[in-house]
Write a protein that holds these residues in place. Structure first.
Motif, short mmCIF file in Angstrom:
data_model
loop_
_atom_site.label_atom_id
_atom_site.label_comp_id
_atom_site.label_asym_id
_atom_site.label_seq_id
_atom_site.Cartn_x
_atom_site.Cartn_y
_atom_site.Cartn_z
N PRO A 62 0.83 -1.21 0.00
CA PRO A 62 0.00 0.00 0.00
C PRO A 62 0.86 1.26 0.00
CG PRO A 62 -0.83 -1.58 1.60
CD PRO A 62 0.49 -2.10 1.13
N ASP A 63 0.31 2.32 -0.55
CA ASP A 63 1.01 3.59 -0.64
C ASP A 63 1.36 4.11 0.76
OD1 ASP A 63 1.99 6.05 -1.29
OD2 ASP A 63 0.13 6.84 -2.14
N GLU A 87 -7.85 -9.13 7.11
CA GLU A 87 -7.01 -9.68 6.04
C GLU A 87 -7.72 -9.58 4.69
OE1 GLU A 87 -6.84 -13.72 7.17
OE2 GLU A 87 -5.78 -13.38 9.05
N ARG A 88 -7.01 -9.08 3.72
CA ARG A 88 -7.49 -9.15 2.33
C ARG A 88 -6.41 -8.62 1.42
NH1 ARG A 88 -12.97 -6.42 -0.27
NH2 ARG A 88 -12.93 -7.59 -2.23
N ASP A 89 -5.99 -9.42 0.45
CA ASP A 89 -4.94 -9.00 -0.46
C ASP A 89 -5.40 -7.83 -1.32
OD1 ASP A 89 -3.15 -10.82 0.49
OD2 ASP A 89 -3.36 -12.24 -1.16
N ARG A 90 -4.64 -6.76 -1.27
CA ARG A 90 -4.77 -5.58 -2.12
C ARG A 90 -5.96 -4.69 -1.78
NH1 ARG A 90 -1.69 -5.07 -6.82
NH2 ARG A 90 -2.01 -3.05 -7.82
N ALA A 91 -7.16 -5.23 -1.64
CA ALA A 91 -8.35 -4.42 -1.40
C ALA A 91 -8.64 -4.32 0.09
CB ALA A 91 -9.56 -5.03 -2.12
N LYS A 92 -9.07 -3.15 0.53
CA LYS A 92 -9.35 -2.94 1.94
C LYS A 92 -10.47 -3.88 2.39
CE LYS A 92 -8.06 1.97 2.13
NZ LYS A 92 -8.56 3.34 2.42
N PRO A 93 -10.30 -4.53 3.53
CA PRO A 93 -11.33 -5.46 4.01
C PRO A 93 -12.51 -4.72 4.63
CG PRO A 93 -9.52 -5.37 5.57
CD PRO A 93 -9.12 -4.51 4.41
N ASN A 94 -13.69 -5.31 4.54
CA ASN A 94 -14.88 -4.67 5.09
C ASN A 94 -15.85 -5.66 5.71
OD1 ASN A 94 -15.78 -5.95 2.81
ND2 ASN A 94 -16.58 -4.11 1.80
N TRP A 153 -11.23 -1.13 11.38
CA TRP A 153 -10.10 -1.96 11.79
C TRP A 153 -8.90 -1.08 12.06
CZ3 TRP A 153 -6.62 -0.79 8.02
CH2 TRP A 153 -7.11 -0.48 6.75
N LEU A 154 -7.94 -1.63 12.81
CA LEU A 154 -6.70 -0.93 13.12
C LEU A 154 -5.57 -1.39 12.22
CD1 LEU A 154 -5.06 0.99 14.95
CD2 LEU A 154 -4.63 -0.97 16.46
N LEU A 155 -5.45 -2.71 12.01
CA LEU A 155 -4.39 -3.26 11.16
C LEU A 155 -5.01 -4.01 9.99
CD1 LEU A 155 -3.23 -3.75 14.39
CD2 LEU A 155 -1.20 -4.13 13.02
N TRP A 156 -4.25 -4.03 8.89
CA TRP A 156 -4.72 -4.69 7.67
C TRP A 156 -3.57 -5.47 7.06
CZ3 TRP A 156 -4.94 -1.51 2.55
CH2 TRP A 156 -5.22 -2.35 1.47
N SER A 157 -3.74 -6.78 6.92
CA SER A 157 -2.79 -7.61 6.17
C SER A 157 -3.11 -7.42 4.70
CB SER A 157 -2.91 -9.08 6.57
OG SER A 157 -2.30 -9.33 7.81
N ALA A 158 -2.31 -6.58 4.03
CA ALA A 158 -2.63 -6.14 2.68
C ALA A 158 -2.04 -7.03 1.59
CB ALA A 158 -2.17 -4.71 2.48
N ASN A 159 -0.98 -7.76 1.92
CA ASN A 159 -0.36 -8.67 0.95
C ASN A 159 0.17 -9.87 1.71
OD1 ASN A 159 1.05 -10.02 -1.05
ND2 ASN A 159 1.99 -8.18 -1.91
N SER A 160 -0.46 -11.01 1.51
CA SER A 160 -0.09 -12.21 2.26
C SER A 160 1.15 -12.90 1.71
CB SER A 160 -1.25 -13.20 2.27
OG SER A 160 -1.59 -13.59 0.94
N GLN A 161 1.61 -12.50 0.52
CA GLN A 161 2.73 -13.21 -0.12
C GLN A 161 3.71 -12.22 -0.73
OE1 GLN A 161 3.21 -16.78 -0.41
NE2 GLN A 161 1.73 -16.73 1.23
N LEU A 162 4.17 -11.25 0.05
CA LEU A 162 5.12 -10.27 -0.47
C LEU A 162 6.50 -10.91 -0.61
CD1 LEU A 162 5.64 -7.27 -1.22
CD2 LEU A 162 6.32 -6.93 1.16
#
Length: 250
Positions: free
Chosen positions: A55-56, A212-219, A225-234
């Protein structure tokens, strides 16, 4: 009669009269094939892009990673160089062998000037006591650590002995209290979409959420939410294996 037979034979062998799908059907088939190829191409591009996507930093200035238990040698300085400010070190369930490198990783992460937190993987098939015992044995008390997190992903469907949803939720609350007593801080709940769909705990337990959700913000939690797992396989130079990249909500 012979002439008629010859004419009939010629008619059957004439390529202009051979069986072909109607024009509209052929166009539809070509369109479907084009869409399939485009979908395959997009999936390949997305897979390749996700290997390095994060993420940016302008939108999410606080970023970090999860170091899974059993990961080979980790270069925490590289995580720092990638823009990471923190790491969470995973603690496996009480039925699995503890990670012999955990203490060394903890020290190495702190030497790299990273904030460190612990991520306990909740086992719905076990009582809370052996799980909290594993946490308290491996994690020293230290006010500098980030709030501990509990990963909620596995459901009781995989248990050898049937465990009710009520029992899972009861043991989880006990575990939360025990870990918080040891850490001196409220836990963060890292809830998967599957676990939330089964137990609906995101709104029932007043703790900060980690989704948790790759690339797209989870909802899927029904609240912020406070933390977001944005890429599970970086894929990085920090470790041989891909790492899970995490950001913090402003």
């Amino acid at each position: 009669m012979v002439a008629q037979r010859t004419k009939s034979k010629r008619k059957r062998s004439d390529p202009r009269t051979s069986k072909r799908a109607p024009l509209g059907r052929r166009i539809a088939m070509y369109s479907v094939a084009t869409l399939v190829l485009a979908a395959i191409g997009y999936a390949a591009w997305l897979w390749w892009d996700m290997r390095s996507w994060r993420p940016d930093e302008a939108a999410f200035p606080e970023q970090g990673a999860i170091i899974a238990s059993g990961t080979s040698d980790v270069r925490f300085e590289t995580i720092r160089a990638l823009g990471g400010a923190f790491v969470y070190l995973e603690l496996v369930g009480a039925t699995q062998e503890p990670d012999e490198r955990f203490a060394a990783r903890l020290q190495a992460a702190r030497r790299a000037d990273l904030q460190v937190g612990m991520l306990h993987v909740f086992d719905p098939c076990l009582r809370a006591d052996p799980q909290s015992s594993r946490f308290t044995r491996m994690v020293p008390r230290n006010a500098d650590y980030l709030p501990p997190a509990i990963a909620l992903s596995a459901t009781a469907e995989s248990c050898a002995v049937a465990v009710s949803d009520a029992a899972v939720e009861s043991e989880l609350m006990t575990l939360i209290n025990q870990i918080e007593l040891h850490a001196g801080k409220p836990v963060v709940l890292k809830i998967s979409q599957e676990f939330e769909a089964r137990h609906n705990l995101a709104t029932a337990i007043e703790r900060d959420l980690w989704l948790e959700r790759d690339r797209a913000k989870p909802n899927y939690a029904g609240r912020p939410w406070l933390l977001w797992s944005a890429n599970s396989q970086l894929v990085t130079d920090a470790a041989e294996e891909p790492i899970e990249w995490v950001v913090i909500q402003k």
